[in-house]
Design an enzyme around this catalytic site. Structure first.
Site, mmCIF file in Angstrom:
data_model
loop_
_atom_site.group_PDB
_atom_site.id
_atom_site.type_symbol
_atom_site.label_atom_id
_atom_site.label_comp_id
_atom_site.label_asym_id
_atom_site.label_seq_id
_atom_site.Cartn_x
_atom_site.Cartn_y
_atom_site.Cartn_z
ATOM 1 N N GLN A 155 0.770 -1.265 0.043
ATOM 2 C CA GLN A 155 -0.002 -0.067 0.190
ATOM 3 C C GLN A 155 0.912 1.305 0.068
ATOM 4 O O GLN A 155 0.405 2.516 -0.314
ATOM 5 C CB GLN A 155 -1.018 -0.029 1.158
ATOM 6 C CG GLN A 155 -1.985 -0.887 1.314
ATOM 7 C CD GLN A 155 -2.053 -2.096 1.959
ATOM 8 O OE1 GLN A 155 -0.554 -2.630 2.039
ATOM 9 N NE2 GLN A 155 -2.545 -2.887 2.542
ATOM 10 N N ASN A 208 -2.040 -1.296 13.685
ATOM 11 C CA ASN A 208 -1.941 -0.698 12.618
ATOM 12 C C ASN A 208 -1.164 -1.765 11.525
ATOM 13 O O ASN A 208 -1.144 -3.144 11.743
ATOM 14 C CB ASN A 208 -1.016 0.637 12.510
ATOM 15 C CG ASN A 208 -1.113 1.254 11.077
ATOM 16 O OD1 ASN A 208 -2.106 1.499 10.284
ATOM 17 N ND2 ASN A 208 0.009 1.602 10.333
ATOM 18 N N LYS A 209 -1.089 -1.444 10.273
ATOM 19 C CA LYS A 209 -0.598 -2.708 9.278
ATOM 20 C C LYS A 209 0.823 -3.250 9.709
ATOM 21 O O LYS A 209 1.446 -2.710 10.337
ATOM 22 C CB LYS A 209 -0.346 -1.698 7.857
ATOM 23 C CG LYS A 209 0.140 -2.446 6.832
ATOM 24 C CD LYS A 209 -0.702 -3.621 6.382
ATOM 25 C CE LYS A 209 -2.240 -3.467 6.339
ATOM 26 N NZ LYS A 209 -3.062 -4.422 5.912
ATOM 27 N N ASP A 255 -5.789 1.181 12.772
ATOM 28 C CA ASP A 255 -7.350 0.476 12.540
ATOM 29 C C ASP A 255 -7.911 0.320 13.834
ATOM 30 O O ASP A 255 -9.133 0.156 13.807
ATOM 31 C CB ASP A 255 -6.900 -0.789 11.802
ATOM 32 C CG ASP A 255 -6.314 -0.432 10.476
ATOM 33 O OD1 ASP A 255 -5.175 -0.350 10.329
ATOM 34 O OD2 ASP A 255 -7.265 -0.584 9.551
HETATM 35 O O1 MRU Z 1 -5.424 -3.299 4.850
HETATM 36 P P1 MRU Z 1 -5.353 -1.880 4.902
HETATM 37 O O2 MRU Z 1 -4.753 -1.390 3.637
HETATM 38 O O3 MRU Z 1 -7.121 -1.516 4.847
HETATM 39 O O4 MRU Z 1 -4.656 -1.070 6.073
HETATM 40 C C1 MRU Z 1 -4.878 0.256 6.163
HETATM 41 C C2 MRU Z 1 -3.917 0.575 7.220
HETATM 42 O O5 MRU Z 1 -3.212 -0.117 8.170
HETATM 43 C C3 MRU Z 1 -4.050 1.932 7.511
HETATM 44 O O6 MRU Z 1 -2.953 2.631 8.132
HETATM 45 C C4 MRU Z 1 -4.989 2.356 8.700
HETATM 46 O O7 MRU Z 1 -6.353 1.809 8.218
HETATM 47 C C5 MRU Z 1 -5.354 3.776 8.600
HETATM 48 S S1 MRU Z 1 -6.054 4.445 7.535
HETATM 49 C C6 MRU Z 1 -6.452 6.093 7.623
#
Ligand code: MRU
Length: 365
Positions: free
Chosen positions: A204, A255-256, A245
């Site tokens: 991402q 978070n990711k 998240d």
């Molecule tokens: O798996 P994803 O791409 O939905 O994960 C997104 C993230 O981890 C973002 O850092 C998180 O959602 C914050 S978005 C403003």
């Protein structure tokens, strides 16, 4: 935010059909800007599951619209509750999705079935508008932090900010969380440069954050996920800002995957590690992030394979590993509050702790 000069949000009502919503197909970025029109809850659920639409605040907004669309065909109690659970179950870690569905249900349960569709549309639109306002406020509050860091520096000196995954405008309805302060700094003429973690396995950072920053003209460099610690050791990172998240009421941050390792490296190198979030990302019901936040396990194929464009402009997916090797794919990790310098919210910045959060949200005490 704008794409080629045209302002967009990340989710909107179709201008051709008020009973449909539009999103970007985020699996096509950065190679194409494809707009998808979603006409029912199944299409919305599929878009969330396959990450055509993604990012914690945005999947909340999409879930709300998915529930609204479902009420056009069957606004009865049983169908509404079923659609709500189906949509809320699409992705487990980001609490914004459950939050948005719960807010919709709370609003809609007392409404007569025949009036529910219009009431649901109004509530979903309000959730979107509020997300934009919250993220804009996060931008202002985070920009104040950047200004603080720059106060003691010669004017015009570059500030280097590292971010992980994509917490920009396409992960929210608009502005983004972690990237909102960066956009505001850049728009105000601050000499800001962003280190963009590629963010394996789905990349991402490389595909989405780099695309967003590039479209907005923000200088940035994509780095391998493992490069951040090295850059910090050499004084090349002034600040880390990531999104999240789910945040516990004690300030633990999901978070990711890989965010935790960046927080450890930041701590070891005295680099401030800030987390930006709208209050819709706070799970006030839990205290221990490592034990209580459900971590999404995604398909092993996201690790074993990689997708991209070849030299002939053909989009391809290729295998990286021996066929017999197993792969595991936990999609998120939890950074304990003690590694987080602070939280940037729409109401201001605070310590990553229960006291800190309650100082901004006293109604939750
Ligand atoms: O798996 P994803 O791409 O939905 O994960 C997104 C993230 O981890 C973002 O850092 C998180 O959602 C914050 S978005 C403003």
């Amino acid at each position: 935010m704008k794409i080629n000069g045209i302002p967009y949000r990340s989710i909107w009502v179709s201008p051709e059909d008020r009973h449909a919503i539009c999103i970007f197909d985020q699996t096509k970025f950065p190679f194409a800007v494809d707009i998808l029109t979603l006409r029912d809850k199944h299409a919305v659920a599929d878009a969330i599951l396959t990450m055509k639409t993604r990012g914690a605040p945005l999947i909340g907004a999409a879930g709300a619209w998915g529930l609204a669309l479902s009420l056009r065909t069957d606004p009865g109690n049983e169908a509404m509750e079923e659609s709500a659970s189906m949509l809320a179950g699409t992705r487990p870690t980001a609490v914004n999705l459950r939050w948005a569905i719960d807010r919709m249900l709370e609003k809609l349960r007392p409404v007569k079935p025949e009036d529910r569709y219009e009431a649901a549309r109004a509530e979903a639109a309000l959730i979107c508008d509020e997300d934009v306002m919250q993220n804009e406020a996060i931008g202002r509050n985070g920009f104040d932090l950047i200004k603080d860091i720059l106060k003691n520096r010669p004017s015009g000196k570059q500030i280097n900010i590292l971010t992980h995954c994509n917490a920009g405008w396409i992960a929210t309805v608009d502005w983004g969380t972690a990237l909102a302060p960066i956009y505001m700094a850049a728009d105000s003429g601050v000499n800001v440069h962003v280190w963009v973690d590629e963010t394996r396995p789905r990349n991402q950072g490389a595909s989405l954050t780099a695309w967003e920053l590039g479209k907005h003209g923000v200088p940035h460099t994509v780095i391998a996920d493992n490069a951040g610690g090295h850059l910090m050791q050499h004084g090349l990172v002034d600040l880390v800002i990531v999104g999240t998240d789910r945040v516990t009421r004690t300030g633990d941050v999901a978070n990711k995957i890989g965010t935790y390792l960046k927080a450890l490296a930041a701590k070891d190198n005295n680099v401030p590690f800030w987390v930006a979030l709208p209050s819709t990302t706070i799970d006030w019901n839990i205290r221990d992030g490592i034990k209580e936040i459900p971590i999404e396990e995604r398909s092993a194929s996201e690790v074993s394979h990689i997708a991209g464009m070849d030299a002939d402009g053909v989009f391809r997916t290729v295998r990286l590993m021996p066929e017999g090797s197993k792969a595991a794919n936990p999609a998120f990790d939890v950074t304990p509050a003690h590694l987080v310098t602070g939280l940037i919210t729409e109401r201001g910045c605070c310590a990553a702790s229960e006291e800190g959060l309650l100082s901004l949200f006293p109604e939750r005490s």
